[in-house]
Design a protein around this motif. Sequence first.
Motif, PDB file in Angstrom:
ATOM      1  N   THR A   1       0.839  -1.194   0.000  1.00  0.00           N
ATOM      2  CA  THR A   1       0.000   0.000   0.000  1.00  0.00           C
ATOM      3  C   THR A   1       0.871   1.240   0.000  1.00  0.00           C
ATOM      4  O   THR A   1       1.869   1.305   0.707  1.00  0.00           O
ATOM      5  N   PHE A   2       0.500   2.199  -0.826  1.00  0.00           N
ATOM      6  CA  PHE A   2       1.260   3.444  -0.900  1.00  0.00           C
ATOM      7  C   PHE A   2       0.667   4.457   0.067  1.00  0.00           C
ATOM      8  O   PHE A   2      -0.529   4.724   0.030  1.00  0.00           O
ATOM      9  N   ASP A   3       1.539   5.006   0.920  1.00  0.00           N
ATOM     10  CA  ASP A   3       1.111   6.020   1.868  1.00  0.00           C
ATOM     11  C   ASP A   3       1.200   7.377   1.173  1.00  0.00           C
ATOM     12  O   ASP A   3       2.272   7.925   0.972  1.00  0.00           O
ATOM     13  N   LEU A   4       0.046   7.897   0.813  1.00  0.00           N
ATOM     14  CA  LEU A   4       0.010   9.115  -0.002  1.00  0.00           C
ATOM     15  C   LEU A   4       0.430  10.356   0.772  1.00  0.00           C
ATOM     16  O   LEU A   4       0.577  11.426   0.199  1.00  0.00           O
ATOM     17  N   GLN A   5       0.615  10.206   2.097  1.00  0.00           N
ATOM     18  CA  GLN A   5       1.017  11.377   2.877  1.00  0.00           C
ATOM     19  C   GLN A   5       2.507  11.664   2.715  1.00  0.00           C
ATOM     20  O   GLN A   5       2.980  12.711   3.128  1.00  0.00           O
ATOM     21  N   LEU A   6       3.232  10.704   2.104  1.00  0.00           N
ATOM     22  CA  LEU A   6       4.651  10.948   1.826  1.00  0.00           C
ATOM     23  C   LEU A   6       4.765  11.520   0.405  1.00  0.00           C
ATOM     24  O   LEU A   6       4.313  10.886  -0.553  1.00  0.00           O
ATOM     25  N   PRO A   7       5.362  12.695   0.267  1.00  0.00           N
ATOM     26  CA  PRO A   7       5.367  13.397  -1.025  1.00  0.00           C
ATOM     27  C   PRO A   7       5.976  12.578  -2.174  1.00  0.00           C
ATOM     28  O   PRO A   7       5.421  12.573  -3.282  1.00  0.00           O
TER      29      PRO A   7
END
Lengths: 523, 275, 297
Positions: free
Chosen positions: A339-345
């Motif tokens: 899963t990609f954590d979208l909070q990391l730019p």
Amino acid sequence: MVQFQAQDEFLVDGQPRELVTELWSELTKIQSTEWIMKAKQRDLYLAMQGITFTLSGIERPLPVDLIPRIVEVAEWNHLEKGIKQRIKALELFLDDVYGKQQLFADRIVPKSLIVTSEHFHRSAHGIKPANGVRIHVSGIDIVRDQQGVLRVLEDNLRSPSGVSYVLENRRTMAHVVPELFNEYSIRSVDEYPERLLAALVAAAPDKKSHPNVVVLTPGVHNSAHFEHAFLARRMGVELVEGRDLYCKNNQIFMRTTKGSELVDVIYRRIDDDFLDPIHFKPDSVLGIPGVINAARSNNVAIANGIGNGVADDKALYPYVPKLIEYYLNEQPIIPNVDTFDLQLPDVMAFVLKNISDLVVKPVAGSGGYGITIGPRATKGELEEVAKEISSNPRNWIAQPLIALSTCPTVVEDGTIASRHIDFRPFAVNDGKEIWVLPGGLTRVALVAGNVVVNSSQGGGSKDTWVLAESETDVKSYPEIFEESLIDPLDHEVVPPTVGPDVLPITRMQQQEEQQQQTGVNNA
Amino acid sequence: MAWRLSVTHSTSFQYESEVSASFNEARMTPVNTPDQFVISHDLKVNPFSTVFSYKDYFGTEVKAFDVQTPHTYLEIVSQSLVETNIPALGNLNASWDDLQSDVLKNDLREYLSFTELVNPITPPFELRLQDTPLDAIHFLNKAMREQITYLPGSTNVYSPASEAWEKRAGVCQDFTHASLSILREAGIPARYVSGYLYNGSGEIGEQVIGESHSWVEAWVGHWLPFDPTNGNPVAEDHILVARGRDYHDVSPLKGIFSGGRSRKIEVTVSLTRIA
Amino acid sequence: MLSRLAETSFWLGRYLERAEGMSRLLVEFHQLLVQDNRAHVKRGCTLISHGLGLEGDPKSARELVALAYGEPLNPGTLLGSIHSARSNARLIRDILPSDFYQAINQLNATTDDFSLAAPGRSLRSILDRLAVTNGIFEWLAPEDESAHFLTVGRSLERMDLMSRLLALKLENEWRDQGPATTLRAVGALNTYLRERVPLTTVGVRRFLVESETFPRSIAECAKRADAELREIAVMTQLHVDDILRPIGMLESQIRYLGDDLDELERIIAKTTPAVAQTTDGIGLRFFRPIGSIVWSN
């Protein structure tokens, strides 16, 4: 785009796996006209039993496919262990989040992630359940990827529904296609209500030996009302609505014709937001004002716990493997879907670039709503989603597209075709042991190629056979002629006599035998 | 030298028709801090009701009670005896860069986010042009009274910062919400503080009619309290009751009732300096 | 049992009975008014509509039926009582015998075919469905609290309808057909004739109040309500004597009626208030009313 091929649960290169050889030969004996007839028998049976699900306001049977899914012993043991491990860790997580919050000090999960979750309820802070359990019932959604690896797709720790269909599917199958059961020893799913009741009793404050347990439903108009009524009936407890209960002096009472009865445990099937108008929606008439403080003073136990949603928030999901290591000092047995954590730019940039190959899901969503599947979306849709996620990264996650495994399924014209499936096993935590129901709800996308598998999206289900370890194991042989324990609930349709069964005669014989046995014992 | 203050906070509701049940939570108990010591506290409810206490997420003492006999009025009298001191301030030399630290932004996220009541407003000045966050606080503390006129009745308890800002008028709650909004926008963590303000002459034994009050605590290396409504420092005359993100988290009395019709509320707060 | 379920059962009983009572009355009133073309038809319509507590001013048999058939949301009308019965049944379907629930649904479905062009036939088919529904209940209902509450509701509703019918005094308005119409409207003509009593106004009125052979007489319904409520009292270990007082008074007044015809009329007039009082008493004791819950800040 990466090319991939979904695994099939039954077939490899068109040949049946060893596990399903006998079943496959039975299945292929059945002609498509027979399948159509059997499907009709099934629909009548479901209508007669009133086994329904409400979709967009219309009550209808949840179709069970007549081909079961089979889980072999070793795989089940693996799943069972993995689910227990996961629930154990999530229990500790919830206890921490609503208590000492040590995990923030130890920098395991960013505090900002938790405090911005719409399911993080500050009013649940300090509520310490009498037996420590908050996840009395859970449904962990499992999928098999193209490599054949079983992965957790999402956790459901609030009011996971569907277990009634698991029990009913088995009965329906035994009624309609008893011949398929012949070669298999299948573990019984029927003890679920007893297990649930035992867990609810164990949750009671003051360790009462006969606590008063109730099932709280939003009412007959709720989509899962059938299940609420089913569970109440099978546990032999009262099915109540909010207005049947009231709080006085921090205790919960039920209005009965005899007077007021103290309630010790509420198995609630209504959302947190509606539970207590003092702390949540003030206009809610479904809940009980005062119930949260009653739980806080341990005068009543609420199952599942208040604020559990913070643990099945999809934004927390990527951290669950880390939580397992942190709380249990173990490696996760069942892996997550990447899963990609979208909070990391950096990650966000990657996702935006590759959005046409990915799946984007809203963290708050359930039931398959709001999911965008990159390869299937139009350019316009993708642009729309890209805009949404970049303006609100906290509310979205992205995952690589997984080709969910398929399983042969009887389709409308009576032929067998492969359809994508997922799996929701149910676990019950009584505080001493986490018990995983040997079986579960296999959901099947009835539309060819559809990869969102959810009953709210018009999907169906499959009976799931967890095989027994050996012949001596506890197994359920279908008790075809045993009268249903469930009284039919809905009767919009008048059932004509179904099939060629000779029900009454057989049943009477069984009763005679039983009476004779009793006679012998007494003699 | 510590002050000893006695506070009586009475709230009374009159209902037009009979109320069959009501459930309430009061946040009126002063909190123990290094600068404040609660000698005694008592909450009485009429019609009689048993009171259940607990500490909420923000550390505030909550008194919960329900009244289940039909009633047309409800009175809550909260009495406290508190010893107060001038708050001891820690080191307040955080730089603007310090406030940018990921750890800080993560840990104090709740005091950096907008809420329903602390919503964005556009002040005619830029706090970040001040040399240090501490300077920014001093600037803001002065600026607020130039921007907003203290005018009771111009807003209500549900008014967000933006409403008072548009009207350029409000009460302490609005001064507080607007300050929080500007501080959070500038990246300075800030929280809502509710309590009481003694505004008498300081003469021992003189009873002064006051009100429940609110002010701000901002993080500039440590938490620094300041009172934008009157621009005075927070000292022995401030009694601290609750902290939170905004008014919702600290409201002195919230509850629901059934069966009744519109009501009249009367609130009086009287404070006496005992020593 | 849960108070909400008990209350719903009680009202299910009342609405089912009201539907049946009103259907029977309407069949007969329609007959009477269609056959009678004289000037006092209009007066009869007014009388009947008032007696049934309907709001409106029907001028013909057809208008009267239309008014009394009514609308789904007015439980004082026939259609309204059927709909109310159905919604109550739906709320407690988990505790009702399933065939009974099904029969109520079918009863409700019958109303789709109602036609004012043929009120007699339409009403008859509603009566047929009601007969099936009630038969299934008698046959399948378990001896539980729900069934007792339903029967109490039904018995009280019968008393109420009977006293409303008698208050109309059709026998005085239509001296020739009135007594027979009244008897037919409650399905009592045959029973009455078999008693070999002359078909007179007084005879009919007495019979419908005090008969021990006719199960819908006020006396028999009061006895039934009394007995059923006492069953509930045993099950719940609560007292019901005070609740039953208004009905008990009626019962004893009927028993010692003698030849006092004024007393007979007084009993008829007291029945509706007695039923209302008992209903309130049952509500307070068993249903634990909470009023409408609207929470406000």
